[in-house]
Every structure is written in structure tokens, then in C-alpha cells.
Write a protein that holds these residues in place. Structure first.
Motif, PDB file in Angstrom:
ATOM      1  N   LEU A 223     -32.018 -30.150   7.614  1.00  0.00           N
ATOM      2  CA  LEU A 223     -30.652 -29.687   7.349  1.00  0.00           C
ATOM      3  C   LEU A 223     -29.743 -30.815   6.874  1.00  0.00           C
ATOM      4  O   LEU A 223     -28.934 -30.623   5.958  1.00  0.00           O
ATOM      5  CB  LEU A 223     -30.067 -29.046   8.615  1.00  0.00           C
TER       6      LEU A 223
ATOM      7  N   ILE B 107     -22.896 -22.542   7.453  1.00  0.00           N
ATOM      8  CA  ILE B 107     -22.639 -23.971   7.638  1.00  0.00           C
ATOM      9  C   ILE B 107     -21.751 -24.485   6.509  1.00  0.00           C
ATOM     10  O   ILE B 107     -20.877 -25.312   6.721  1.00  0.00           O
ATOM     11  CB  ILE B 107     -23.973 -24.741   7.678  1.00  0.00           C
TER      12      ILE B 107
ATOM     13  N   ASP C  27     -27.451 -20.341   8.177  1.00  0.00           N
ATOM     14  CA  ASP C  27     -28.318 -20.676   9.310  1.00  0.00           C
ATOM     15  C   ASP C  27     -28.894 -19.391   9.898  1.00  0.00           C
ATOM     16  O   ASP C  27     -28.151 -18.507  10.333  1.00  0.00           O
ATOM     17  CB  ASP C  27     -27.515 -21.431  10.366  1.00  0.00           C
TER      18      ASP C  27
ATOM     19  N   ASP D  43     -30.539 -20.320  17.761  1.00  0.00           N
ATOM     20  CA  ASP D  43     -29.598 -21.161  18.509  1.00  0.00           C
ATOM     21  C   ASP D  43     -28.439 -21.660  17.642  1.00  0.00           C
ATOM     22  O   ASP D  43     -27.803 -22.663  17.967  1.00  0.00           O
ATOM     23  CB  ASP D  43     -30.330 -22.351  19.124  1.00  0.00           C
ATOM     24  N   LYS D  44     -28.143 -20.971  16.557  1.00  0.00           N
ATOM     25  CA  LYS D  44     -27.101 -21.434  15.631  1.00  0.00           C
ATOM     26  C   LYS D  44     -25.721 -21.353  16.278  1.00  0.00           C
ATOM     27  O   LYS D  44     -25.433 -20.455  17.080  1.00  0.00           O
ATOM     28  CB  LYS D  44     -27.127 -20.589  14.357  1.00  0.00           C
ATOM     29  N   LYS D  45     -24.879 -22.312  15.901  1.00  0.00           N
ATOM     30  CA  LYS D  45     -23.495 -22.309  16.354  1.00  0.00           C
ATOM     31  C   LYS D  45     -22.632 -21.470  15.434  1.00  0.00           C
ATOM     32  O   LYS D  45     -21.678 -20.822  15.866  1.00  0.00           O
ATOM     33  CB  LYS D  45     -22.969 -23.744  16.423  1.00  0.00           C
ATOM     34  N   GLU D  46     -22.951 -21.500  14.153  1.00  0.00           N
ATOM     35  CA  GLU D  46     -22.261 -20.681  13.163  1.00  0.00           C
ATOM     36  C   GLU D  46     -23.249 -20.301  12.075  1.00  0.00           C
ATOM     37  O   GLU D  46     -24.165 -21.063  11.768  1.00  0.00           O
ATOM     38  CB  GLU D  46     -21.070 -21.431  12.574  1.00  0.00           C
ATOM     39  N   THR D  47     -23.068 -19.136  11.502  1.00  0.00           N
ATOM     40  CA  THR D  47     -24.009 -18.649  10.486  1.00  0.00           C
ATOM     41  C   THR D  47     -23.851 -19.396   9.173  1.00  0.00           C
ATOM     42  O   THR D  47     -24.830 -19.836   8.570  1.00  0.00           O
ATOM     43  CB  THR D  47     -23.824 -17.145  10.252  1.00  0.00           C
TER      44      THR D  47
ATOM     45  N   CYS E  88     -31.549 -11.362  11.859  1.00  0.00           N
ATOM     46  CA  CYS E  88     -30.992 -12.721  11.747  1.00  0.00           C
ATOM     47  C   CYS E  88     -29.511 -12.717  11.382  1.00  0.00           C
ATOM     48  O   CYS E  88     -28.779 -13.654  11.737  1.00  0.00           O
ATOM     49  CB  CYS E  88     -31.754 -13.524  10.689  1.00  0.00           C
TER      50      CYS E  88
ATOM     51  N   SER F  15     -31.349 -19.485  12.352  1.00  0.00           N
ATOM     52  CA  SER F  15     -32.002 -19.795  13.628  1.00  0.00           C
ATOM     53  C   SER F  15     -31.293 -19.114  14.795  1.00  0.00           C
ATOM     54  O   SER F  15     -30.105 -18.783  14.733  1.00  0.00           O
ATOM     55  CB  SER F  15     -32.038 -21.310  13.846  1.00  0.00           C
TER      56      SER F  15
ATOM     57  N   LYS G  38     -35.163 -26.319   9.422  1.00  0.00           N
ATOM     58  CA  LYS G  38     -33.939 -26.829  10.040  1.00  0.00           C
ATOM     59  C   LYS G  38     -33.954 -28.338  10.244  1.00  0.00           C
ATOM     60  O   LYS G  38     -32.893 -28.973  10.223  1.00  0.00           O
ATOM     61  CB  LYS G  38     -33.690 -26.118  11.368  1.00  0.00           C
TER      62      LYS G  38
END
Length: 575
Positions: free
Chosen positions: A384, A442, A432, A436-440, A308, A434, A381
Motif C-alpha cells: 500500500l 484511502i 481498501d 480490518d480497514k479504517k476507511e474504504t 467488501c 480488507s 495490502k
């Protein structure tokens, strides 16, 4: 005016919290004396305070006005220290011993039961099946316990009440999502764990497997949950495999297997216990349950952590955890959350996370993210927004309902009223996990990369690079744990000479200033000075002070000796 949290609480302000049979006033000195009297009473009687996971109290609080701001400093710190001291009084009776270096089982006397089994330990306290049943109005489903083994008889009234609270908490953690369940035709089973923490700091582990029960047509999932004082995720996952196999035949098939398991002795690290169980059309089967040699890692799979997060990201999370900050992990899967949080806590060995640890936060308890104390939390999630939208909480003087959750050595207080009296702007690390995360990250404080000494960061990264060669979970766990264990050896492994003992039988005294002044590296000394302020180090060194003078035992101390001998050899070669 925005006040800091510590500024708001005067040393002379009293706030009362109810613990069923125990009432504690904090944080003035009179309150401290009452707290210690309560602790002494617990020591004399040996009775554990009544109370389970969660209780509610109503508190009417008004803030003092016109007081000198200097008097307000440190109130929460004093409370934390007092509470930890109270907890230690009870904890001393049940304190776990540090694991010693495991021996190869082939070397041990195979006829010795003492080496093969842990005396007095049951595999589990009980097994429950939690099913989703329709509510009275038929509009939704709610979790209910439909099976329990064994049934406990002969309990007095308060014991029954405490068991009811525990069972209620179990249903909450088995189905924590807070969503409207509906019958399903397909459902991917998942296994996860959680921790129930009592007021005296003792912990019980909950192991849960959710799956779709046997049958035809759409039906809601159900959960099997085993409560045990033993932390061994892999072993209980195998037990669930056997329970699930029998459940597909008949619920009645579970009882004889669990009865055999309950009667079996719990194996020592590196050993196996065999359970004989009969299954129709298959005959008698022998189920082998083996504990890994590295018993302090048997609840951990570092593979999930590094699948992860990158090595660099793991290091930033570790840096935050080692300074006891507020960390929230975000993921869709319950299993991911529980595995990651237990893995992060294991990175701190030989130290123990002393604050709030909730591997899966039920939606109904999501306000715990507003707690002003350190925590490790796992949040799904879809919740969140409730984590990241806390913002500043307005300052009000009003009657406030507080929820109290008992943790290892702290009291986590979070606020659920519509108007509250704190003005909080507390930063946290939100991670994060997951796919499909955009950034680890947040949310972050921003200094995570500068917490650990650069040279020691590089050493950890180099050690972690060798894990690619690990072929088994056990090998991977060993490589990862030793990388972070070596970090603690390098930073605080020289503590022993700075615990000074007086007359025989008296506890030692740790000379803190001399200890960190002895560190040559300025960056390491800067880190250690901060680390000395954490509860995990404080309780570690207090345990050392209570021990008798002499060589220490355990894996950490073995690694310290190896490192010191290596330094001597290197020094000798230079000369």
C-alpha cells in the motif's frame, strides 16, 4: 514550474516504441500515417505482431523548450486515438459477438450439437504447475514451472521465444508477492485469476490455485495454473478441485484427466459436458461441468463485491470506472482482488473496459500505479505504501527506461528510472477491501458522489435492495447486472436513431451532438456529455457504425426495446 502531462508533449515531438517486429512513431501526423500502414499490413497478412506481455525499451528523451503551450495540448489524446485505431484493425478479425438472450436448454433440440457446444473451442490452452525452488545460492525460493501439459512441439524459433515469455509471466502472476517464501506446515489454499493481454488486444485468462502439496513436514506451496481463452471462473474452479484431488494421489493422475478435458467440446451457455475419469480405489467417475445461462456473467460473483463494499460505495466505484479513471483496489487475499476487479468491469456491460486491467499487480511491476492512463489495478495490502507515496515526480531531462505493457486498446507507459521527465500529480481512487480497514477510500478525487445523475443513482440503489431475496449466485448476478444495465438503457439507450446511414454498404455516422441534445434531463445530459468522451463508448459506437442497418441483437438491445415499450404504455395511460 509544474507542467501538466499534456503540456509537456509537443505535437511535433516524436517518441519511438519498439514492438519486436513493429516500430511505431508517435504522435505527429507522419507517425500516424506510419501507424496506419502498419495496421494495413496486419490486415493483409493476418499476422499477429510478435510480442507478449512485457517488454523493455530504453528511450532518450529531451523536452522541447520555448514552444507555445497551445501546441502541446492533446498529444496523448491523439496517441490514444491512433493506438486504438491500430488495435481495431486487428481486433475486427477476432471481435467477440455480443451475448444474446439465453434460451432455456429444455426448449432446444436436444439432438443438436450446434446448440449444446461451442465449435472450435478448447477448454484450455495448457496447464502448468509452478513450484517454489531454491535459488542457486540456496538463500531463497523462486517460482519455476515443474509440469506443463500439453508440451508444444514443432514450434519455430520465435514461437518458442514467445512461449518462454508467456511461461515466465505465468510464474510472476502465480507468485506475485515478491516476498521470501519459506517452507510451511499449514497453508490455506486460494483460487484467483489474472489476464494476459497480447499486443493485438486478444486476452487469455489465467486461473490459478495455490496450495500446499502432499507430503510430510514443512514445504513451500505450489500453484496450478490453467491458461484459457475462455472466461468462466466458476467452471475452472471445479476443474481445479478435480486436479487437486488427483495431485494428492500422484502427479501422473493429472495427465489422463486433462487429456479427456482437452478433447471434450466446450458447452454452450446453460449446457453441461461430462468427463469420465478413472481414479484408483474409486473407479470411473463422471464429472459434470455446466456453464451458466448468463454467459457474460460466468466470470463474475457479485456477492464478493457487496461483501467488501456497501451499496453506496459500489456506486462510487462504478461512477469512477464509467468515466475511465485510475482505480486501485487493496486487499490481502489474491482471490478477493481478482474477483472484485472482474466484478467492477462487469458492471460496465454492455461497454468494455478498454484500458489497463491487472487484477493482481506483482511487486516487481508496482510502478504501473504511476501510469498517466486509466487503469483497474489490484494490489496486495503490504504494498500500500508504494501506491499512496507516489507524490509529485520531479521534472528531469535524462535517459529513461520505460516499461511497456500492452492492454486492450491503450498503451500503458510507466516509469522506473531513478530520475524521470514527467511531473505527475495524478489523482486516483484507492479502495481498501480488507476486513480490518479504517476507511474504504484511502484516496479519492472528491467528486465521485456527483458524477451520476441523482435520480438514476436512486433507481440503482432501489434495484440493488432487491438482491437480498436472491437465493443463488446466478440470481444475485442477474439482479445486480440488470440494475446497472438499466442505467445505461436510461442514459444512452436512445443511440440507434442517431446513427445515420448513407448508401448501402457504407458505414453509419453517429450524430453525437444531436444525440445528447435529445436528452431532456439536464443532469443526465451533463453526465452523458462526459461519458461520450470515454474510449468504451467510442469503440461501442464505432462497432455500431460498422454494422448493417437494421434491428440490433443482444441483451442490451432487448432491454432498450422493453424500456421504450414501457414508456409508450405509460404515455398512452396519461392520455
Amino acid at each position: 514550474m509544474n507542467w501538466s502531462l499534456e503540456q509537456q508533449l509537443s505535437p511535433n515531438t516524436r517518441r519511438s516504441f519498439s514492438f519486436s517486429s513493429l516500430r511505431i512513431k508517435i504522435p505527429d501526423e507522419d507517425g500516424a500515417s506510419q501507424l496506419f500502414k502498419a495496421r494495413d499490413q496486419l490486415k493483409r497478412t493476418g499476422e499477429q505482431p510478435k510480442g507478449n506481455l512485457i517488454s523493455d525499451v530504453t528511450e532518450k528523451h529531451t523536452l522541447p523548450s520555448g514552444e507555445d503551450e497551445g501546441e502541446r495540448q492533446g498529444a496523448l489524446k491523439r496517441f490514444s486515438a491512433m493506438w486504438s485505431s491500430f488495435r481495431r484493425g486487428k481486433r475486427d478479425k477476432v471481435k467477440d459477438t455480443e451475448p444474446v438472450e439465453p434460451q432455456d436448454p429444455t426448449v432446444e433440440d436436444k439432438t443438436s450439437r450446434q446448440h449444446k457446444y461451442v465449435s472450435g473451442q478448447y477448454f484450455f490452452e495448457y496447464l502448468v504447475v509452478v513450484s517454489l525452488k531454491k535459488t542457486k545460492d540456496g538463500s531463497s525460493y523462486e517460482p519455476q514451472i515443474t509440469y506443463q501439459f500439453p508440451k508444444k512441439d514443432g514450434m519455430v524459433r520465435y514461437q518458442k521465444e514467445e512461449e518462454e515469455k508467456t511461461l515466465k509471466a505465468i510464474t510472476l502472476f502465480c507468485f506475485p508477492e515478491g516476498i521470501n517464501w519459506a517452507p510451511l506446515t499449514e497453508y490455506h489454499s486460494e483460487t484467483f485469476s489474472f489476464v494476459l493481454t497480447e499486443v493485438d488486444g486478444s486476452r487469455r485468462n489465467g486461473y490459478c490455485r495455490r496450495l500446499l502439496p502432499g507430503g510430510k513436514g514443512a514445504r513451500p506451496p505450489e500453484a496450478y495454473c490453467i491458461i484459457s481463452s475462455l472466461a468462466c471462473f466458476g467452471l475452472f474452479s471445479k476443474i481445479f478441485d478435480e486436479v487437486e484431488k488427483r495431485r494428492q494421489i500422484s502427479m501422473a493422475m493429472i495427465y489422463p484427466f486433462m487429456q479427456k478435458l482437452r478433447e471434450a467440446p466446450f458447452p454452450a451457455p446453460g449446457h453441461t459436458v461430462e468427463i469420465k475419469s478413472f481414479i484408483p480405489e474409486s473407479g470411473t467417475e463422471i464429472i459434470s461441468l455446466t456453464r451458466p445461462l448468463d454467459s457474460w456473467l460466468e466470470h463474475v460473483d457479485f456477492g464478493k463485491l457487496f461483501s467488501c463494499l456497501t451499496d453506496e460505495e459500489v456506486l462510487l466505484v462504478f461512477a469512477s470506472a464509467v468515466l475511465e479513471r485510475r482505480i486501485v483496489f487493496i486487499a490481502d487475499e489474491l482471490g478477493t482482488l481478482s474477483q472484485i476487479i472482474h466484478a467492477v468491469a462487469a458492471l460496465l456491460y454492455p461497454f468494455t473496459w478498454q484500458h489497463t486491467l491487472i487484477s493482481i499487480v506483482p511487486e516487481i511491476l508496482i510502478d504501473v500505479v504511476m501510469a498517466p492512463t486509466p487503469y483497474l489495478l489490484g494490489v496486495q495490502k503490504h504494498l500500500l505504501d508504494l501506491v499512496t507515496d507516489q507524490g509529485d515526480v520531479s521534472h528531469h531531462r535524462t535517459q529513461t527506461k520505460l516499461n511497456l505493457i500492452r492492454t486492450k486498446s491503450d498503451l500503458c507507459v510507466w516509469i522506473t528510472s531513478q530520475s524521470v521527465f514527467f511531473s505527475l500529480s495524478l489523482k486516483q481512487l484507492v479502495v481498501d477491501l480488507s476486513e480490518d480497514k479504517k476507511e474504504t477510500f484511502i484516496e479519492s478525487i472528491g467528486d465521485e458522489s456527483s458524477i451520476l445523475p441523482p435520480k438514476l443513482q436512486a433507481e440503482i440503489m432501489e434495484a440493488l435492495s432487491t438482491r437480498q431475496k436472491a437465493s443463488t449466485v446466478e440470481e444475485l448476478n442477474r439482479v445486480v447486472s440488470e440494475a446497472f444495465l438499466h442505467f445505461f438503457v436510461r442514459t444512452v439507450g436512445h443511440y440507434a436513431p442517431y446513427v445515420k446511414y448513407g448508401r448501402s454498404g457504407e458505414p453509419g455516422v453517429f450524430e453525437k451532438r444531436s444525440f445528447y441534445k435529445a436528452i431532456e434531463s439536464k443532469t443526465t445530459r451533463h453526465f452523458v456529455k462526459k461519458f461520450l468522451q470515454t474510449q468504451m463508448f467510442d469503440l461501442f459506437i464505432q462497432d455500431v457504425e460498422q454494422q448493417q442497418r437494421g434491428p440490433q441483437q443482444g441483451i442490451f438491445h432487448k432491454k432498450i426495446v422493453e424500456f421504450q415499450e414501457k414508456k409508450k404504455r405509460e404515455k398512452a395511460r396519461k392520455h
